[in-house]
Design an enzyme around this catalytic site. Structure first.
Site, PDB file in Angstrom:
ATOM      1  CD  GLU A  82       0.470  -4.540  -8.858  1.00  0.00           C
ATOM      2  OE1 GLU A  82      -0.754  -4.526  -8.612  1.00  0.00           O
ATOM      3  OE2 GLU A  82       1.337  -4.370  -7.990  1.00  0.00           O
ATOM      4  CD  GLU A  91      -8.247  -7.159  -5.080  1.00  0.00           C
ATOM      5  OE1 GLU A  91      -7.885  -7.368  -3.911  1.00  0.00           O
ATOM      6  OE2 GLU A  91      -8.759  -6.088  -5.461  1.00  0.00           O
ATOM      7  CG  ASN A 129      -6.339   5.404  -7.323  1.00  0.00           C
ATOM      8  OD1 ASN A 129      -5.801   6.506  -7.384  1.00  0.00           O
ATOM      9  ND2 ASN A 129      -5.928   4.454  -6.498  1.00  0.00           N
TER      10      ASN A 129
END
Length: 229
Positions: A82, A91, A129
């Protein structure tokens, strides 16, 4: 002043004892951690992970020695994938950043449309989240999502929160998948199964499996079965 000094010393001792306890239960030494992540940035510190583990004592603390080492390897293999080997905190593809705001949620996206992109070792994404993780951890991540990229312990806590409590597109948490013998493949399903499993992206799945097998070898434990999804 003396009372304050005594209190401070006691707090420091408690912190050292807790950290030592976490180090004792985490079956990965600092040297092994560095071997797994030779290019990691300082933000993703070993001590930051140990600090975050205080909130999740069952992480690598459940089952026998084999299960504990397999869980450590499985968690670290998934975050390796990840985060690009613990190199990236956010990201990379900024074009995706505006896509993680679910405006249908009653609390909306108070930090902004593009504020809930992936951050941290497991790339926490979406406003719901951030809200759920923040509520569980006692941190207002909905209004301050950048805390995940600014504080090492918080970043690690969000990764462990997902690992220990969320099923994602799977049917069990990644923690339960390892402890209950479902295999590494089920941890992939719980993290990104909707995009990668069942032939969705076999190269990404294999990347995770390769890291897991490498890490279990470093820890001297068998990887077990059901590696893929």
């Amino acid at each position: 002043m003396l009372a304050a000094a005594v209190a401070a010393a006691a707090a420091l001792t408690a912190t050292l004892v807790t950290t030592s306890a976490n180090a004792a239960t985490f079956p990965v030494s600092p040297a092994q951690f560095d071997q797994m992540f030779p290019s990691r940035i300082a933000f993703y510190s070993y001590d930051g992970l140990l600090d975050a583990m205080q909130k999740f004592p069952a992480f690598t603390g459940s089952g026998n020695d084999t299960a504990q080492k397999q869980e450590a390897a499985a968690f670290l293999a998934n975050i390796n994938h990840e985060s690009g080997g613990l190199v990236y905190v956010e990201e990379i593809n900024q074009d995706n950043w505006p896509h993680y705001c679910d405006a249908a949620q009653p609390y909306g996206c108070p930090a902004g449309q593009s504020a809930y992109h992936g951050r941290g070792p497991i790339q926490l994404s979406w406003n719901f989240n951030y809200k759920a993780a923040g509520d569980a951890l006692g941190i207002d991540l909905l209004n301050n999502p950048d805390q995940v990229k600014n504080d090492s312990s918080t970043a690690w806590q969000t990764g462990l929160w997902y690992w220990m409590t969320q099923t994602g597109p799977g049917s069990m948490t990644p923690h339960d998948a390892i402890v209950n013998g479902a295999g590494f493949g089920e941890t992939i399903r719980s993290i990104n199964g909707s995009l990668e499993c069942n032939g969705g992206n076999p190269a990404q799945v294999q990347s995770r499996v390769d890291a897991y097998q490498r890490f279990t070898q470093i820890l001297g434990v068998e990887p077990g079965g059901n590696l893929s999804c």
